[in-house]
Write an enzyme that holds these catalytic residues in place. Structure first.
Site, mmCIF file in Angstrom:
data_model
loop_
_atom_site.group_PDB
_atom_site.id
_atom_site.type_symbol
_atom_site.label_atom_id
_atom_site.label_comp_id
_atom_site.label_asym_id
_atom_site.label_seq_id
_atom_site.Cartn_x
_atom_site.Cartn_y
_atom_site.Cartn_z
ATOM 1 C CB ALA A 12 -42.065 -2.417 -31.221
ATOM 2 C CD GLU A 13 -47.081 2.741 -33.065
ATOM 3 O OE1 GLU A 13 -47.518 3.847 -33.461
ATOM 4 O OE2 GLU A 13 -47.544 1.893 -33.199
ATOM 5 C CB THR A 14 -44.881 1.896 -26.044
ATOM 6 O OG1 THR A 14 -46.251 1.673 -26.378
ATOM 7 C CG2 THR A 14 -44.983 2.857 -24.838
#
Length: 113
Positions: A38-40
């Protein structure tokens, strides 16, 4: 992690990763792996939004884990919620191969430069 990027843009980024190799000792997809995906995706989309000569750094991330995954791939889709001058926020939905929601995450990035 085996992350594969499928689509990249400021409004939306899509990627997937295998469950295998990203599991807890019990064989379930590790929640931290879902957050990495998700953060990537959100960070890459925010970087595209920021544009040349600017940077994007995550300043807040949260995730709700809805169901487990044991095999196959999980796919994340980051959709822009806010694209501003100094911040960009994304909702990232992670689904399994059957299209069932595994995780919902939210990421806010600060835009630098």
């Amino acid at each position: 992690m085996g992350l594969e990027l499928l689509e990249i843009g400021p409004d939306r980024a899509v990627g997937r990763m295998p469950v295998k190799g990203n599991t807890q000792p019990t064989g379930l997809l590790h929640g931290g792996a879902s957050v990495v995906l998700a953060e990537t995706l959100g960070s890459i989309a925010a970087q595209v939004h920021a544009g040349p000569g600017r940077g994007a750094v995550g300043i807040e991330v949260s995730a709700s884990h809805h169901r487990s995954a044991r095999e196959g791939y999980v796919t994340g889709t980051a959709t822009a919620v806010h694209l501003g001058r100094t911040t960009a926020s994304y909702e990232i939905v992670v689904t399994d191969d059957a299209g069932q929601r595994v995780c919902t995450a939210r990421l806010t990035c600060m835009l630098l430069g």
